[in-house]
Design a protein around this motif. Structure first.
Motif, short mmCIF file in Angstrom:
data_model
loop_
_atom_site.label_atom_id
_atom_site.label_comp_id
_atom_site.label_asym_id
_atom_site.label_seq_id
_atom_site.Cartn_x
_atom_site.Cartn_y
_atom_site.Cartn_z
N ALA A 1 9.78 10.14 -3.78
CA ALA A 1 9.44 8.87 -3.14
C ALA A 1 10.47 8.45 -2.09
O ALA A 1 11.14 7.42 -2.24
CB ALA A 1 9.27 7.77 -4.18
N ALA B 1 3.08 1.35 -3.46
CA ALA B 1 2.43 1.19 -4.77
C ALA B 1 2.44 2.50 -5.55
O ALA B 1 2.77 2.53 -6.75
CB ALA B 1 1.00 0.68 -4.60
N ASP B 2 2.08 3.60 -4.90
CA ASP B 2 2.03 4.89 -5.59
C ASP B 2 3.41 5.35 -6.08
O ASP B 2 3.54 5.77 -7.24
CB ASP B 2 1.39 5.95 -4.68
CG ASP B 2 -0.09 5.71 -4.48
OD1 ASP B 2 -0.69 5.00 -5.33
OD2 ASP B 2 -0.65 6.20 -3.49
N PRO B 3 4.46 5.33 -5.24
CA PRO B 3 5.78 5.73 -5.76
C PRO B 3 6.27 4.85 -6.91
O PRO B 3 6.82 5.36 -7.89
CB PRO B 3 6.70 5.60 -4.54
CG PRO B 3 5.80 5.71 -3.37
CD PRO B 3 4.51 5.09 -3.78
N SER C 1 5.25 5.19 -14.63
CA SER C 1 4.58 6.10 -15.56
C SER C 1 5.53 7.15 -16.13
O SER C 1 5.32 7.65 -17.24
CB SER C 1 3.41 6.78 -14.86
OG SER C 1 3.87 7.57 -13.77
N ILE D 1 0.83 -1.21 0.00
CA ILE D 1 0.00 0.00 0.00
C ILE D 1 0.86 1.26 0.00
O ILE D 1 0.61 2.23 -0.73
CB ILE D 1 -0.96 0.00 1.21
CG1 ILE D 1 -1.99 -1.12 1.07
CG2 ILE D 1 -1.66 1.34 1.35
CD1 ILE D 1 -2.88 -1.00 -0.14
N TYR E 1 4.38 3.12 -9.04
CA TYR E 1 3.57 3.42 -10.22
C TYR E 1 3.99 4.75 -10.83
O TYR E 1 4.02 4.89 -12.07
CB TYR E 1 2.09 3.45 -9.84
CG TYR E 1 1.19 3.82 -10.99
CD1 TYR E 1 0.87 2.88 -11.97
CD2 TYR E 1 0.66 5.11 -11.10
CE1 TYR E 1 0.05 3.23 -13.04
CE2 TYR E 1 -0.15 5.46 -12.16
CZ TYR E 1 -0.46 4.50 -13.13
OH TYR E 1 -1.28 4.86 -14.19
N ASP E 2 4.33 5.72 -9.99
CA ASP E 2 4.76 7.02 -10.51
C ASP E 2 6.07 6.87 -11.28
O ASP E 2 6.24 7.47 -12.35
CB ASP E 2 4.93 8.00 -9.35
CG ASP E 2 5.37 9.37 -9.82
OD1 ASP E 2 4.62 10.03 -10.55
OD2 ASP E 2 6.50 9.78 -9.47
#
Length: 390
Positions: free
Chosen positions: A273, A130-132, A138, A127, A134-135
């Motif tokens: 991140a 995941a965002d860092p 991308s 959790i 995915y960033d």
């Protein structure tokens, strides 16, 4: 020629009437050659060649068995890696589960708690990271272009190396283009899919091992017929649990501090991140020598992507190098104690072997496997410790 020399070379009549020269028994002087001397010096023959060939045949048998065992380890790595990792974790927390069972708790209660704790920690990590991740995925095209621009001076050497590799191998090596997000995502999915099955196998093995810890311990001890054999098996089991618990629990606490320092340093310097780099520093610090080196290189690359010039990019790696030097040479020996420290060459060779055989997971398991092997060898082949003079 003096009188002594005339006496040594005095002619004497032989049986056939011919004269010969009688030479004294004193050996001729040997010329001393200054410099290096190659070859065997004063060799002695084997007393019994049969014993030598018997030893060589035994060595050849052991070598062939080791090669076959290594092939088994390599071919069965999807099964053996999660099982061995679960056994190491179960050995590490064995004293805690034994304490809980002695207090009257059913064995399935600590098994469920341990699996829940590990699953919760894994879920929390996914959790938070995941965002860092995915960033970064991308922005892979932007990051790839930036890296290419920063390291443009390396294009010609890398091209020469690639041409040499292609000429030697006959074909170009497969690679993933980080400038294409689809390649990165596809590679990640191809790696995550079998990893999920290995995670399931890891948690199932951990649960059942903790659940049947006492029964397995009793079965291993009762496998031997003699009292000495049972006592030795019990000591190996107990000392393995104690050694892994003392080492891995302490190293985990130290690695948590390393991850916290990495998070604070990257956050203070404005890295993207920071939690990701802290988690990476925490995980890589389980790998002796190599893990901190990978983290230093990672911080340097991220610094180049974050800053426009070279000096600011060197701040984070320099701070982390200084901290890991203090941690590895002063903090760890002081907290763990000298008795837990192994020979650096043994640690490095174990790391190289298991990383070559099982990849990154093998690198994480290398030190615990070495500890287990040293405990077993110490009980099977005890030897007095001799302190040599300096």
């Amino acid at each position: 020629m003096n009188v002594a020399q005339n006496a040594r070379l005095k002619p004497a009549a032989g049986k056939d009437g011919a004269d010969d020269v009688r030479v004294s028994a004193r050996p001729a002087p040997v010329a001393i050659v200054r410099g290096l001397r190659f070859g065997a010096q004063e060799p002695s023959p084997l007393e019994d060649a049969g014993v030598f060939w018997k030893i060589m045949s035994q060595f050849a048998t052991i070598l062939m068995a080791a090669i076959m065992f290594g092939a088994l380890l390599y071919l069965a790595r999807p099964l053996l890696m999660p099982v061995l990792a679960a056994l190491i974790v179960a050995f590490t927390i064995g004293p805690l589960t034994g304490f809980a069972v002695k207090r009257g708790l059913p064995s399935f209660v600590p098994a469920l708690i341990i699996v829940a704790v590990f699953a919760g920690a894994l879920y929390l990590a996914v959790i938070l990271l995941a965002d860092p991740i995915y960033d970064l995925i991308s922005r892979s095209a932007e990051i790839g272009a930036t890296i290419k621009d920063k390291f443009s001076f390396m294009e010609r050497p890398l091209a020469a190396i690639k041409e040499l590799t292609s000429a030697l191998s006959g074909s170009a090596a497969l690679s993933v283009d980080i400038s294409k997000p689809t390649d990165v995502i596809g590679s990640v999915l191809a790696m995550v899919t079998p990893a999920m099955m290995q995670f399931v196998l890891f948690f199932a093995t951990l649960f059942f091992f903790v659940l049947g810890r006492n029964a397995m311990r009793q079965s291993i001890v009762n496998f031997f017929d003699t009292r000495d054999g049972r006592l030795r098996a019990l000591k190996i089991f107990n000392d393995t649990e104690r050694s892994l618990n003392g080492y891995l629990v302490t190293v985990t606490i130290i690695n948590a501090g390393v991850g916290l320092v990495a998070t604070l340093v990257t956050w203070a310097l404005g890295f993207p991140a920071p939690l990701l780099w802290g988690a990476l520093a925490f995980a890589l610090n389980y790998i002796p020598y190599v893990g901190p080196g990978i983290m230093h290189a990672t911080l340097f690359v991220i610094g180049l992507l974050t800053f426009d010039t070279l000096p600011p990019a060197l701040i984070a790696p320099a701070l982390f190098i200084a901290f890991t030097f203090v941690e590895g040479h002063f903090l760890v020996p002081t907290i763990i104690g000298r008795q837990f420290l192994m020979h650096p060459l043994a640690v490095f060779l174990s790391l190289a072997f298991w990383a070559w055989l099982w990849g990154p997971i093998g690198a994480f398991l290398a030190t615990p496997i070495l500890i287990m092997g040293m405990v077993a060898a110490g009980h099977l082949y005890p030897r007095p410790k001799t302190v040599l003079p300096d």
